[in-house]
Design a protein around this motif. Structure first.
Motif, PDB file in Angstrom:
ATOM      1  N   ALA A  92       0.847  -1.189   0.000  1.00  0.00           N
ATOM      2  CA  ALA A  92       0.000   0.000   0.000  1.00  0.00           C
ATOM      3  C   ALA A  92       0.879   1.233   0.000  1.00  0.00           C
ATOM      4  N   TYR A  93       0.271   2.347  -0.426  1.00  0.00           N
ATOM      5  CA  TYR A  93       0.972   3.632  -0.449  1.00  0.00           C
ATOM      6  C   TYR A  93       0.180   4.652   0.356  1.00  0.00           C
ATOM      7  N   HIS A  94       0.917   5.533   1.056  1.00  0.00           N
ATOM      8  CA  HIS A  94       0.289   6.533   1.916  1.00  0.00           C
ATOM      9  C   HIS A  94       0.929   7.892   1.665  1.00  0.00           C
ATOM     10  N   LEU A  95       0.120   8.915   1.651  1.00  0.00           N
ATOM     11  CA  LEU A  95       0.591  10.279   1.458  1.00  0.00           C
ATOM     12  C   LEU A  95       1.056  10.866   2.789  1.00  0.00           C
ATOM     13  N   VAL A  96       2.146  11.610   2.749  1.00  0.00           N
ATOM     14  CA  VAL A  96       2.608  12.358   3.917  1.00  0.00           C
ATOM     15  C   VAL A  96       2.031  13.766   3.823  1.00  0.00           C
ATOM     16  N   GLU A  97       1.227  14.130   4.792  1.00  0.00           N
ATOM     17  CA  GLU A  97       0.627  15.463   4.853  1.00  0.00           C
ATOM     18  C   GLU A  97       0.971  16.106   6.187  1.00  0.00           C
ATOM     19  N   ASN A  98       1.456  17.345   6.122  1.00  0.00           N
ATOM     20  CA  ASN A  98       1.839  18.067   7.341  1.00  0.00           C
ATOM     21  C   ASN A  98       2.817  17.257   8.188  1.00  0.00           C
ATOM     22  N   VAL A 102      -0.298   9.633   6.472  1.00  0.00           N
ATOM     23  CA  VAL A 102      -1.730   9.481   6.704  1.00  0.00           C
ATOM     24  C   VAL A 102      -2.111   8.003   6.725  1.00  0.00           C
ATOM     25  N   GLY A 103      -2.843   7.611   7.769  1.00  0.00           N
ATOM     26  CA  GLY A 103      -3.356   6.246   7.843  1.00  0.00           C
ATOM     27  C   GLY A 103      -2.416   5.232   8.452  1.00  0.00           C
ATOM     28  N   LEU A 104      -1.246   5.651   8.908  1.00  0.00           N
ATOM     29  CA  LEU A 104      -0.302   4.723   9.531  1.00  0.00           C
ATOM     30  C   LEU A 104      -0.200   5.024  11.023  1.00  0.00           C
ATOM     31  N   ALA A 105      -0.406   3.997  11.819  1.00  0.00           N
ATOM     32  CA  ALA A 105      -0.445   4.153  13.271  1.00  0.00           C
ATOM     33  C   ALA A 105       0.948   4.214  13.870  1.00  0.00           C
ATOM     34  N   ASP A 106       1.025   4.730  15.073  1.00  0.00           N
ATOM     35  CA  ASP A 106       2.276   4.726  15.822  1.00  0.00           C
ATOM     36  C   ASP A 106       2.771   3.292  15.978  1.00  0.00           C
ATOM     37  N   GLY A 107       4.082   3.092  15.770  1.00  0.00           N
ATOM     38  CA  GLY A 107       4.680   1.783  15.995  1.00  0.00           C
ATOM     39  C   GLY A 107       4.231   0.705  15.039  1.00  0.00           C
ATOM     40  N   CYS A 108       3.784   1.085  13.846  1.00  0.00           N
ATOM     41  CA  CYS A 108       3.262   0.091  12.900  1.00  0.00           C
ATOM     42  C   CYS A 108       4.352  -0.653  12.154  1.00  0.00           C
ATOM     43  N   ALA A 109       5.597  -0.152  12.179  1.00  0.00           N
ATOM     44  CA  ALA A 109       6.657  -0.704  11.337  1.00  0.00           C
ATOM     45  C   ALA A 109       7.752  -1.367  12.163  1.00  0.00           C
ATOM     46  N   ASP A 110       8.272  -2.457  11.624  1.00  0.00           N
ATOM     47  CA  ASP A 110       9.437  -3.113  12.216  1.00  0.00           C
ATOM     48  C   ASP A 110      10.738  -2.489  11.712  1.00  0.00           C
ATOM     49  N   ALA A 111      10.675  -1.850  10.545  1.00  0.00           N
ATOM     50  CA  ALA A 111      11.842  -1.184   9.983  1.00  0.00           C
ATOM     51  C   ALA A 111      11.370  -0.089   9.033  1.00  0.00           C
TER      52      ALA A 111
END
Length: 253
Positions: A92-98, A102-111
């Motif tokens: 999936a792809y997410h836009l970075v705004e401000n 957008v749409g990605l929660a805190d601590g969602c990534a391992d790397a």
């Protein structure tokens, strides 16, 4: 300077130009070492974010190589449109705004991997903002892998890029012009900003990272891990004399 040379990586035209960058030096001395660092810590059971994914080429390669669930994020809607149209293995792809993905929660990534984003950032505050967002996305103990050019190599003509002008010395955030080779054989000049490797560890520490390590990959090392046809297809004289890329790794605290 031509209109092409004045264009930034923004809007539809800029996105298409970025997608046409050859990046052979990066595929020799950059991305294989980013993937190696990631492979030591993540696999098919993990989530990897490519922060500043552009048209998604590197993110797609990472997904195929590592088997992880890869999420691409970028500040450019046009870049994300190209990435989605490419149909890679990116989940999936997410836009970075401000400043926030957008749409990605805190601590969602391992790397998180981040390639050449610093070059677009003019101030220390802007760098810290990106580092803070990467830290937000990472779980505690997660790995951050950052690829950047070294402004100390100014003026050297590499296979697919030149950083700045011969004899110039650049300080943190200084404006520096980078020349990039395109697939049609022409060169595009882009206004970038200089961030010396030594500046990054204290900024990473301020953003909540530790265990910072930095590495200038060499051609001899690349012969062992880069694509064999690429690595052995040319002498890489300039890359041997002064490796221009730096891989920085850090752990989220």
């Amino acid at each position: 300077m031509s209109d092409r040379e004045r264009a930034a990586w923004s809007g539809p035209e800029g996105a298409r130009a970025f997608a046409s960058v050859v990046a052979s030096t990066d595929w020799l001395l950059g991305y294989p070492f980013v993937f190696r660092a990631l492979a030591r810590r993540i696999d098919s059971g993990h989530v990897l974010v490519d922060y500043g994914c552009g048209p998604g080429v590197v993110a797609g390669h990472a997904a195929r190589l590592l088997g992880a669930r890869v999420l691409g994020v970028d500040t450019s809607p046009e870049m994300l449109e190209l990435a989605r149209a490419a149909g890679t293995e990116v989940a999936a792809y997410h836009l970075v705004e401000n400043g926030r993905a957008v749409g990605l929660a805190d601590g969602c990534a391992d790397a998180v991997m981040c390639s050449h984003v610093l070059a677009s950032l003019p101030t220390e505050e802007a760098v810290l903002s990106v580092f803070a967002e990467v830290r937000r996305l990472l779980r505690p103990g997660g790995l951050f892998v950052l690829l950047a050019t070294d402004p100390a190599c100014a003026g050297t003509e590499y296979a697919s890029l030149r950083i700045g002008e011969p004899g110039e010395v650049y300080g943190p955030g200084d404006r520096v012009t980078v020349r990039l080779l395109l697939t049609d054989g022409t060169w595009q000049e882009m206004p970038n900003h200089a961030w010396l490797p030594a500046v990054l560890p204290p900024l990473l520490a301020r953003a909540g990272f530790g265990d910072v390590a930095q590495h200038h990959p060499t051609v001899d090392e690349a012969l062992l891990i880069a694509d064999p046809d690429l690595a052995r297809g040319r002498p890489w004289t300039a890359e041997r004399a002064a490796p221009p890329l730096v891989v920085t790794t850090a752990t989220a605290h």
